[in-house]
Write a protein that holds these residues in place. Sequence first.
Motif, PDB file in Angstrom:
ATOM      1  N   SER A 143       4.412 -53.329  17.372  1.00 21.82           N
ATOM      2  CA  SER A 143       4.707 -53.430  15.934  1.00 21.82           C
ATOM      3  C   SER A 143       6.158 -53.809  15.707  1.00 21.82           C
ATOM      4  O   SER A 143       7.030 -53.486  16.525  1.00 21.82           O
ATOM      5  N   ASN A 144       6.420 -54.452  14.567  1.00 16.34           N
ATOM      6  CA  ASN A 144       7.786 -54.874  14.287  1.00 16.34           C
ATOM      7  C   ASN A 144       8.680 -53.689  13.923  1.00 16.34           C
ATOM      8  O   ASN A 144       8.203 -52.610  13.574  1.00 16.34           O
ATOM      9  N   SER A 145       9.981 -53.906  14.005  1.00 12.01           N
ATOM     10  CA  SER A 145      10.946 -52.825  13.814  1.00 12.01           C
ATOM     11  C   SER A 145      10.906 -52.250  12.401  1.00 12.01           C
ATOM     12  O   SER A 145      11.119 -51.050  12.226  1.00 12.01           O
ATOM     13  N   LYS A 146      10.598 -53.062  11.403  1.00 12.10           N
ATOM     14  CA  LYS A 146      10.522 -52.544  10.030  1.00 12.10           C
ATOM     15  C   LYS A 146       9.400 -51.524   9.887  1.00 12.10           C
ATOM     16  O   LYS A 146       9.566 -50.501   9.220  1.00 12.10           O
ATOM     17  N   LYS A 147       8.267 -51.789  10.509  1.00 14.61           N
ATOM     18  CA  LYS A 147       7.149 -50.843  10.448  1.00 14.61           C
ATOM     19  C   LYS A 147       7.522 -49.545  11.159  1.00 14.61           C
ATOM     20  O   LYS A 147       7.257 -48.454  10.659  1.00 14.61           O
ATOM     21  N   ILE A 148       8.146 -49.666  12.321  1.00 10.89           N
ATOM     22  CA  ILE A 148       8.547 -48.483  13.088  1.00 10.89           C
ATOM     23  C   ILE A 148       9.574 -47.670  12.311  1.00 10.89           C
ATOM     24  O   ILE A 148       9.457 -46.439  12.212  1.00 10.89           O
ATOM     25  N   GLU A 149      10.556 -48.338  11.737  1.00 12.47           N
ATOM     26  CA  GLU A 149      11.567 -47.642  10.933  1.00 12.47           C
ATOM     27  C   GLU A 149      10.929 -46.929   9.747  1.00 12.47           C
ATOM     28  O   GLU A 149      11.304 -45.794   9.428  1.00 12.47           O
ATOM     29  N   ALA A 150       9.978 -47.569   9.091  1.00 17.26           N
ATOM     30  CA  ALA A 150       9.300 -46.953   7.948  1.00 17.26           C
ATOM     31  C   ALA A 150       8.536 -45.700   8.373  1.00 17.26           C
ATOM     32  O   ALA A 150       8.539 -44.691   7.656  1.00 17.26           O
ATOM     33  N   MET A 151       7.909 -45.761   9.531  1.00 21.66           N
ATOM     34  CA  MET A 151       7.173 -44.597  10.033  1.00 21.66           C
ATOM     35  C   MET A 151       8.134 -43.442  10.343  1.00 21.66           C
ATOM     36  O   MET A 151       7.847 -42.284  10.024  1.00 21.66           O
ATOM     37  N   ILE A 152       9.271 -43.759  10.936  1.00 21.30           N
ATOM     38  CA  ILE A 152      10.271 -42.734  11.242  1.00 21.30           C
ATOM     39  C   ILE A 152      10.851 -42.174   9.947  1.00 21.30           C
ATOM     40  O   ILE A 152      11.036 -40.957   9.814  1.00 21.30           O
ATOM     41  N   ASP A 153      11.098 -43.030   8.975  1.00 23.28           N
ATOM     42  CA  ASP A 153      11.604 -42.564   7.670  1.00 23.28           C
ATOM     43  C   ASP A 153      10.636 -41.582   7.025  1.00 23.28           C
ATOM     44  O   ASP A 153      11.056 -40.569   6.455  1.00 23.28           O
ATOM     45  N   ARG A 154       9.342 -41.877   7.110  1.00 23.25           N
ATOM     46  CA  ARG A 154       8.343 -40.956   6.544  1.00 23.25           C
ATOM     47  C   ARG A 154       8.384 -39.601   7.248  1.00 23.25           C
ATOM     48  O   ARG A 154       8.279 -38.557   6.608  1.00 23.25           O
ATOM     49  N   LEU A 155       8.532 -39.627   8.559  1.00 16.59           N
ATOM     50  CA  LEU A 155       8.635 -38.358   9.288  1.00 16.59           C
ATOM     51  C   LEU A 155       9.890 -37.586   8.864  1.00 16.59           C
ATOM     52  O   LEU A 155       9.855 -36.372   8.706  1.00 16.59           O
ATOM     53  N   CYS A 156      10.993 -38.304   8.685  1.00 16.07           N
ATOM     54  CA  CYS A 156      12.254 -37.650   8.295  1.00 16.07           C
ATOM     55  C   CYS A 156      12.148 -36.971   6.937  1.00 16.07           C
ATOM     56  O   CYS A 156      12.858 -35.999   6.678  1.00 16.07           O
ATOM     57  N   SER A 157      11.294 -37.469   6.085  1.00 20.15           N
ATOM     58  CA  SER A 157      11.165 -36.883   4.749  1.00 20.15           C
ATOM     59  C   SER A 157      10.004 -35.899   4.638  1.00 20.15           C
ATOM     60  O   SER A 157       9.742 -35.371   3.560  1.00 20.15           O
ATOM     61  N   ASP A 158       9.338 -35.641   5.740  1.00 22.12           N
ATOM     62  CA  ASP A 158       8.233 -34.684   5.755  1.00 22.12           C
ATOM     63  C   ASP A 158       8.776 -33.280   5.482  1.00 22.12           C
ATOM     64  O   ASP A 158       9.592 -32.762   6.240  1.00 22.12           O
ATOM     65  N   LYS A 159       8.335 -32.683   4.392  1.00 16.97           N
ATOM     66  CA  LYS A 159       8.860 -31.375   3.972  1.00 16.97           C
ATOM     67  C   LYS A 159       8.608 -30.275   5.007  1.00 16.97           C
ATOM     68  O   LYS A 159       9.431 -29.385   5.176  1.00 16.97           O
ATOM     69  N   SER A 160       7.484 -30.320   5.716  1.00 15.58           N
ATOM     70  CA  SER A 160       7.233 -29.277   6.712  1.00 15.58           C
ATOM     71  C   SER A 160       8.235 -29.383   7.867  1.00 15.58           C
ATOM     72  O   SER A 160       8.704 -28.367   8.384  1.00 15.58           O
ATOM     73  N   LEU A 161       8.596 -30.623   8.249  1.00 15.66           N
ATOM     74  CA  LEU A 161       9.617 -30.791   9.290  1.00 15.66           C
ATOM     75  C   LEU A 161      10.980 -30.335   8.786  1.00 15.66           C
ATOM     76  O   LEU A 161      11.744 -29.702   9.518  1.00 15.66           O
ATOM     77  N   LEU A 162      11.282 -30.680   7.540  1.00  9.19           N
ATOM     78  CA  LEU A 162      12.572 -30.279   6.972  1.00  9.19           C
ATOM     79  C   LEU A 162      12.688 -28.764   6.876  1.00  9.19           C
ATOM     80  O   LEU A 162      13.739 -28.191   7.174  1.00  9.19           O
ATOM     81  N   ASN A 163      11.608 -28.125   6.491  1.00  9.63           N
ATOM     82  CA  ASN A 163      11.632 -26.663   6.428  1.00  9.63           C
ATOM     83  C   ASN A 163      11.774 -26.047   7.811  1.00  9.63           C
ATOM     84  O   ASN A 163      12.492 -25.071   7.990  1.00  9.63           O
TER      85      ASN A 163
END
Length: 108
Positions: free
Chosen positions: A82-102
């Motif tokens: 997959s291209n880097s934009k898709k990978i970055e978007a997936m990582i961004d979604r993980l970074c904003s996951d409230k359960s991970l943040l908590n």
Amino acid sequence: MDPYCKEITDIVLPAIRASIAITLEEKHNFTQQMIGAKLGIAQAAVSKYIKGNCSKPVLNMRDYIISRGLVDKVVDAIVSGSNSKKIEAMIDRLCSDKSLLNAARLQS
């Protein structure tokens, strides 16, 4: 400023990157240079993540992420080319996951 900003930059993002790096190296035989290129980070950072030369909160979060398979889809996207934009978007979604943040807040 986002109240989670410190946890994201200090714990969550490094733990996600470490989880991806370890999985790519162990399960898919990626080199550190290949991992760095896919994640947009230096090979030295990949080495640090793989060797576990991180803070205790990052290591704990890394283990939490790996044990729950939270980066499996990102790893699959990387392996499938997959291209880097898709990978970055997936990582961004993980970074904003409230359960991970908590969970990160509990580590800090």
